[in-house]
Design a protein around this motif. Structure first.
Motif, short mmCIF file in Angstrom:
data_model
loop_
_atom_site.label_atom_id
_atom_site.label_comp_id
_atom_site.label_asym_id
_atom_site.label_seq_id
_atom_site.Cartn_x
_atom_site.Cartn_y
_atom_site.Cartn_z
N PRO A 1 0.82 -1.21 0.00
CA PRO A 1 0.00 0.00 0.00
C PRO A 1 0.86 1.26 0.00
N LEU A 2 0.34 2.29 -0.65
CA LEU A 2 1.02 3.56 -0.82
C LEU A 2 0.29 4.63 -0.01
N TYR A 3 1.04 5.44 0.75
CA TYR A 3 0.43 6.50 1.55
C TYR A 3 1.08 7.84 1.24
N GLY A 4 0.32 8.73 0.60
CA GLY A 4 0.80 10.09 0.37
C GLY A 4 0.44 10.92 1.59
N VAL A 5 1.45 11.47 2.26
CA VAL A 5 1.19 12.17 3.52
C VAL A 5 1.65 13.63 3.46
N ASN A 6 1.19 14.39 4.44
CA ASN A 6 1.46 15.82 4.51
C ASN A 6 2.78 16.08 5.23
N HIS A 7 3.60 16.94 4.64
CA HIS A 7 4.91 17.28 5.19
C HIS A 7 4.81 17.83 6.61
N LEU A 8 3.84 18.73 6.84
CA LEU A 8 3.73 19.38 8.14
C LEU A 8 3.23 18.39 9.20
N ALA A 9 2.25 17.58 8.86
CA ALA A 9 1.77 16.58 9.80
C ALA A 9 2.89 15.59 10.15
N SER A 10 3.75 15.31 9.18
CA SER A 10 4.89 14.41 9.43
C SER A 10 5.84 15.00 10.45
N HIS A 11 6.06 16.32 10.37
CA HIS A 11 6.93 16.98 11.35
C HIS A 11 6.40 16.84 12.77
N ILE A 12 5.08 16.77 12.91
CA ILE A 12 4.49 16.57 14.23
C ILE A 12 4.65 15.11 14.66
N CYS A 13 4.33 14.20 13.75
CA CYS A 13 4.31 12.78 14.08
C CYS A 13 5.68 12.23 14.43
N VAL A 14 6.74 12.85 13.92
CA VAL A 14 8.09 12.32 14.18
C VAL A 14 8.42 12.28 15.66
N ASP A 15 7.74 13.12 16.45
CA ASP A 15 8.03 13.14 17.89
C ASP A 15 7.68 11.82 18.56
N GLN A 16 6.82 11.02 17.91
CA GLN A 16 6.51 9.71 18.47
C GLN A 16 7.74 8.81 18.53
N LEU A 17 8.68 9.05 17.63
CA LEU A 17 9.89 8.24 17.62
C LEU A 17 10.82 8.61 18.77
N GLU A 18 10.59 9.78 19.35
CA GLU A 18 11.45 10.27 20.43
C GLU A 18 10.80 10.10 21.80
N HIS A 19 9.52 10.45 21.87
CA HIS A 19 8.86 10.51 23.18
C HIS A 19 7.62 9.64 23.30
N GLY A 20 7.40 8.76 22.34
CA GLY A 20 6.24 7.88 22.42
C GLY A 20 4.99 8.50 21.81
N PRO A 21 3.85 7.79 21.88
CA PRO A 21 2.61 8.24 21.25
C PRO A 21 2.25 9.68 21.58
N LEU A 22 1.73 10.39 20.58
CA LEU A 22 1.34 11.78 20.78
C LEU A 22 0.10 11.88 21.65
N PRO A 23 0.06 12.86 22.54
CA PRO A 23 -1.19 13.12 23.27
C PRO A 23 -2.24 13.61 22.28
N GLU A 24 -3.49 13.42 22.61
CA GLU A 24 -4.56 13.91 21.75
C GLU A 24 -5.49 14.80 22.58
N PRO A 25 -5.64 16.07 22.21
CA PRO A 25 -5.02 16.69 21.04
C PRO A 25 -3.56 17.09 21.31
N THR A 26 -2.82 17.31 20.23
CA THR A 26 -1.46 17.81 20.30
C THR A 26 -1.42 19.25 19.80
N MET A 27 -0.77 20.14 20.56
CA MET A 27 -0.51 21.49 20.08
C MET A 27 0.92 21.50 19.55
N ALA A 28 1.09 21.94 18.31
CA ALA A 28 2.41 21.91 17.69
C ALA A 28 2.80 23.27 17.13
#
Length: 369
Positions: free
Chosen positions: A108-135
């Motif tokens: 499967p192919l997923y075209g994603v948003n550059h800005l949303a990716s910048h937010i999501c990358v924090d999951q690799l550092e600090h675990g799952p994002l809180p919801e909602p997230t202020m970025a």
């Protein structure tokens, strides 16, 4: 961990060819090929140069990422790629490559948003994002405040720059000071030796009647350039370190003040900062100081994950897979102005990569061996 999605992400929105591989929220590989040196003599990114550099770097960078991760391409559960926003030609290289690999591997192919990716990358550092997230996202092309109740399908713009982005202002002031390109790292370094209170540069859109969450750095850029010009016209030496420190302070003061205000107004008890300018040491320090005073938890990825990279795209792609979001179809195209309200570009085929009526029938084994 074996049941977590294994996703490869491709990022080519500007001058970095980034390929990342993640399993769930665990980073396995983050390979980058940068063309920044090829742009330095022009004082900024040249789109055609960037596109050609992506073409040359794409396959070797993907192969390096797979080797670093210790996986094969056929092990992947999906391919994610930045579909926008960014430079149109550069994005097209990444999207085309992602399509080729996804088709060849029947993934499967997923075209994603550059800005949303910048937010999501924090999951690799600090675990799952809180919801909602202020970025707070700050880079050479963007300065935005975003509220993300769900990073995969609900990202809401709170505020944005109305002219120059923060990173763009850093580059322009560095050019005026003859410091080279890119300007952010060298200004950050020189500012550590300067006095941030030496020169009272203006704070854009900080008045009581100004938009609460929008940014403007054009006036600041002009004020700094005129101050430098006046010094030179008077035959005086320009105190480069003090200028760098005072300019930098004006930028990060406004960014952090508005970000903390947004958190308070929305009742969000944490703040995530991302984008290339998030690597700035003074921005990190002032944000930490103000967040601590306000009782807000600060999340900032390590500097390497703040700049454009494939890991952030893979992180968002893995989240799409984990939440069963629909995959993109073969009509996916680059969108240089893809709005942040579209974290990903879903297809019309219910996520089935097999529907490829308009794609020429070719042998997958010949396309990818």
């Amino acid at each position: 961990m074996a049941d977590e999605p294994l996703v490869l992400g491709i990022e080519t929105s500007c001058d970095e060819t980034g390929v990342g591989i993640v399993r769930g929220t665990t980073l396995l590989a983050d390979a980058i090929a940068s063309s920044v040196d090829e742009h330095a003599r022009f004082g900024g990114v040249v789109p055609e140069v960037a596109s050609r550099a992506h073409l040359e770097a794409m396959v070797p960078t993907i192969e390096r990422a797979l080797k670093d991760a210790g996986v094969t391409a056929r092990d992947l559960d999906g391919i994610a790629v930045t579909a926008g926003p960014g430079l149109a030609g550069a994005l097209l290289v990444g999207v085309s490559a992602a399509k080729a690999y996804a088709y060849a591997l029947d993934k499967p192919l997923y075209g994603v948003n550059h800005l949303a990716s910048h937010i999501c990358v924090d999951q690799l550092e600090h675990g799952p994002l809180p919801e909602p997230t202020m970025a707070l996202l700050v880079s050479g092309g963007h300065s935005s405040l975003l509220l993300a109740p769900d990073i995969t399908n609900d990202v809401r713009p709170m505020g944005a720059t109305i002219d120059d982005a923060a990173g763009e202002a850093f580059d322009k002031i560095a050019r005026v000071l003859n410091l080279g390109f890119p300007g952010g790292p060298v200004i950050d370094r020189l500012a550590k030796e300067g006095d941030p209170t030496a020169i009272a540069f203006p704070r854009g859109l900080s008045g009581p009647r100004d938009p609460a969450y929008d940014f403007s750095f054009s006036g600041l850029k002009t004020a700094v350039a005129r101050w430098i010009e006046a010094k030179r016209n008077a035959g005086e030496d320009v105190p480069v370190r003090d200028v760098a420190a005072s300019f930098q302070e004006a930028v990060v003061d406004v960014l952090t003040r508005k970000a903390v205000r947004a958190c308070k107004d929305e009742g969000v008890d944490h703040l995530m900062i991302g984008g290339g300018v998030a690597a700035n040491s003074r921005l990190r320090a002032l944000a930490e100081e103000r967040c601590e005073r306000a009782g807000i938890r600060l999340r900032v990825p390590r500097p390497k994950l703040c700049t454009d990279n494939g890991a952030m795209v893979a992180a968002l792609g893995a989240e799409m897979v984990a939440r069963n979001r629909p995959a993109s179809d073969w009509e996916l195209s680059a969108d240089s102005s893809l709005p942040v309200t579209e974290p990903h570009v879903p297809g019309n085929h219910n996520g089935h990569v097999h529907d490829h009526d308009h794609v020429h029938e070719i042998s997958k084994d010949n396309l990818y061996s």
